[in-house]
Design an enzyme around this catalytic site. Structure first.
Site, PDB file in Angstrom:
ATOM      1  N   HIS A 149       0.712  -1.165   0.081  1.00 23.25           N
ATOM      2  CA  HIS A 149       0.108   0.077   0.099  1.00 23.25           C
ATOM      3  C   HIS A 149       0.772   1.298   0.158  1.00 23.25           C
ATOM      4  O   HIS A 149       0.674   2.120   0.870  1.00 23.25           O
ATOM      5  CB  HIS A 149      -0.736   0.073   1.360  1.00 23.25           C
ATOM      6  CG  HIS A 149      -1.727  -1.199   1.363  1.00 23.25           C
ATOM      7  ND1 HIS A 149      -2.764  -1.648   2.479  1.00 23.25           N
ATOM      8  CD2 HIS A 149      -2.328  -1.855   0.323  1.00 23.25           C
ATOM      9  CE1 HIS A 149      -3.397  -2.659   2.246  1.00 23.25           C
ATOM     10  NE2 HIS A 149      -3.324  -2.658   0.884  1.00 23.25           N
ATOM     11  N   PRO A 150       1.822   1.451  -0.800  1.00 20.84           N
ATOM     12  CA  PRO A 150       2.685   2.783  -0.875  1.00 20.84           C
ATOM     13  C   PRO A 150       1.825   3.647  -1.466  1.00 20.84           C
ATOM     14  O   PRO A 150       0.976   3.595  -2.395  1.00 20.84           O
ATOM     15  CB  PRO A 150       3.820   2.272  -1.858  1.00 20.84           C
ATOM     16  CG  PRO A 150       3.039   1.175  -2.529  1.00 20.84           C
ATOM     17  CD  PRO A 150       2.267   0.409  -2.004  1.00 20.84           C
TER      18      PRO A 150
END
Length: 537
Positions: free
Chosen positions: A473-474
């Site tokens: 989930h960057p």
């Protein structure tokens, strides 16, 4: 041979992932504009994209994944992690965990309180519902008939059903919907699937628009850098099937290459922190200190429990008969383990009672392994992965050198603050408390990792570094805001430049409290409306 001139378009979109496919659909709906969509990867005609369990074969596969990795992380005791990113039409929606999750109303209200007008929960909820096709139909929280299908999962497991009861015994309420604004509770995740098949933005948004004469889609088209005239973006240089090419953006160029690639493309183009660019011999066209900075990600800590008196995926997948049965079940009914998302059961809870809203998310799975990618254990087991939804740690993404084909420097700096280490320890303690609840007693859970002998905050935080892994989930590497590290304004225009926006997860000021794919689709939905509004002014 010279540079191939692809032509001039009103909108050039770089990246046909979760955001780019939405933009291509919405912008090309106006027949008076021309749209070019560039995708560095290939077409989504690989069968494992479409079978839900196929994420096992699309991640770390160069056909569909960029196969990035982080630098060695001090907080992970020197380990580096694989960092999958979609390299195909649909982007990460073609290889991700398919969980439909918006986050919490609090996330977006805080964005608005930070000065990002128009991004509060009441503002973004219509953008979620517009594109939604929810299996239960429309109500005040959900939409139907849209392009983004949301389904129930087509399976259940005894160990997971009892984990729900155990969580309730620990004071966590049961819920049937995590997407009403406060996701506290325990229950099965809803997923982006349709009739047991993975649903992607390429299927939902791009395919219905492909017949439009004003939309051009090029695959195997990797951006090299943007071309400028003064402070205005004029177009993009890229490789198309290995040949040099150029496309002109007569109106706007929109970067939707994701939280890893969008900042790197800007840096390669001379837009970013001046010192970094100069270190690589790149002329500073426009200094923006925040490009590539402020990286936030969810670190998932994976406690594993061995159990008895039940069947989990471990035994089924380790048996030839079990594998055959799973294949037949999917072929006949589109159900069973082959229809599984990587995580089936969700739980949102507080690491301590003083929290305003849940700051932990559990992904509970009826399987266990020593580490991701290893074979499943030969005995029954489950994994109760837990992550800190609102990490304090901040990292960065930077170009490695001046070759656009080089893999970037990815440095999340996981567990780099005392607060994050404390939440990691408390998350492991809550996993233990649920596993020790009466509803699971008959399965006699035995903690394999990190090990029940570890009890102090320091011991558990160090163990979290050994068993933690990203859940991909960057965000926030081109963040929206008004401070000196903001890259885009509230209309997602790059500050100080003309004709350029960023529209993907990189613009999030702070990470959302849950899985980030559907918030990215919301961002693109909202951006498309703003782009069309601005055109008509």
């Amino acid at each position: 041979m010279g540079e191939k001139q692809v032509g001039s378009f009103d909108y050039v979109i770089v990246g046909a992932g979760s955001a780019g496919c939405v933009l291509a659909n919405r912008l090309s709906a106006d027949p008076d504009v021309s749209v070019l969509l560039l995708e560095a990867g290939g077409k989504d005609n690989y069968h494992w994209i479409h079978i839900p369990v196929g994420y096992l074969y699309t991640m770390n596969n160069p056909r569909t994944d960029w196969c990035f990795s982080t630098e060695a992380e001090e907080g992970l005791n020197g380990r580096a992690l694989n960092y999958p990113r979609g390299k195909v039409l649909g982007g990460c929606s073609s290889i991700n965990g398919m969980i439909y999750m918006r986050g919490q109303a609090r996330d977006y209200d805080q964005w608005r309180q930070m000065g990002n007008t128009g991004w509060g929960w009441d503002d973004v909820l219509p953008c979620f519902t517009k594109s939604e096709d929810h299996f239960q139909g429309a109500d005040e929280h959900h939409g139907e008939g849209g392009e983004w299908r949301v389904d129930q999962q087509r399976l259940s497991w005894e160990i997971l059903d009892n984990w729900i009861l155990a969580a309730q015994e620990c004071g966590i309420p049961k819920t049937d919907d995590f997407n009403r604004g406060n996701n506290e509770g325990v229950g099965y995740f809803q997923v982006n699937q349709k009739n047991g098949w993975r649903w992607t933005t390429a299927k939902g948004f791009l395919r219905p628009a492909m017949h439009r004469p004003n939309l051009t889609v090029l695959t195997q088209a990797q951006a090299k850098k943007l071309r400028f005239e003064g402070k205005r973006v004029r177009g993009v240089e890229f490789w198309h099937n290995g040949e040099d090419a150029y496309a002109e953006a007569a109106g706007e160029l929109i970067l939707s290459a994701g939280s890893v690639a969008s900042p790197v493309i800007l840096q390669l183009s001379g837009v970013g922190p001046g010192g970094l660019l100069q270190d690589h011999g790149i002329a500073v066209r426009h200094e923006l200190k925040g490009v590539g900075e402020n990286l936030q990600d969810h670190l998932q800590i994976r406690p594993v429990f061995k159990v008895k008196n039940t069947v989990t995926l471990n035994e089924r997948s380790n048996s030839m008969l079990g594998k055959m049965a799973m294949g037949i079940e999917y072929a006949l009914f589109r159900s069973g383990p082959l229809s599984m998302s990587p995580s089936q059961l969700g739980c949102f809870a507080k690491s301590d009672p003083g929290r305003e809203t849940p700051n932990l998310e559990f992904h509970v799975q009826p399987l266990s392994t020593e580490k991701l990618g290893d074979p499943l254990h030969p005995f029954p087991g489950f994994t109760a992965s837990v992550c800190n939804l609102r990490p304090e740690s901040r990292g960065y993404i930077r170009l490695r050198d001046t070759d656009p084909r080089s893999k970037p420097v990815i440095k999340p700096n996981y567990l780099s603050t005392p607060g994050d280490r404390k939440v990691a320890a408390d998350g492991l303690r809550l996993a233990r408390r649920v596993s020790a609840a009466p509803a699971l007693a008959r399965f006699a859970p035995e903690e394999l990792t990190p090990g029940a002998h570890l009890t102090t905050d320091e011991e558990l935080a160090k163990a979290a570094g050994d068993i933690g892994t990203t859940i991909f989930h960057p965000v926030s590497t081109c963040k929206m805001g008004q401070d000196d590290h903001a890259v885009v304004d509230e209309r997602l225009r790059v500050r100080g430049l003309e004709g350029l926006r960023v529209v993907d997860a990189s613009i999030m000021p702070t990470i959302t409290s849950g899985n980030t794919n559907s918030p990215t689709i919301m961002i693109a939905e909202k951006a498309a409306a703003m782009i069309r509004e601005d055109r008509l002014k």
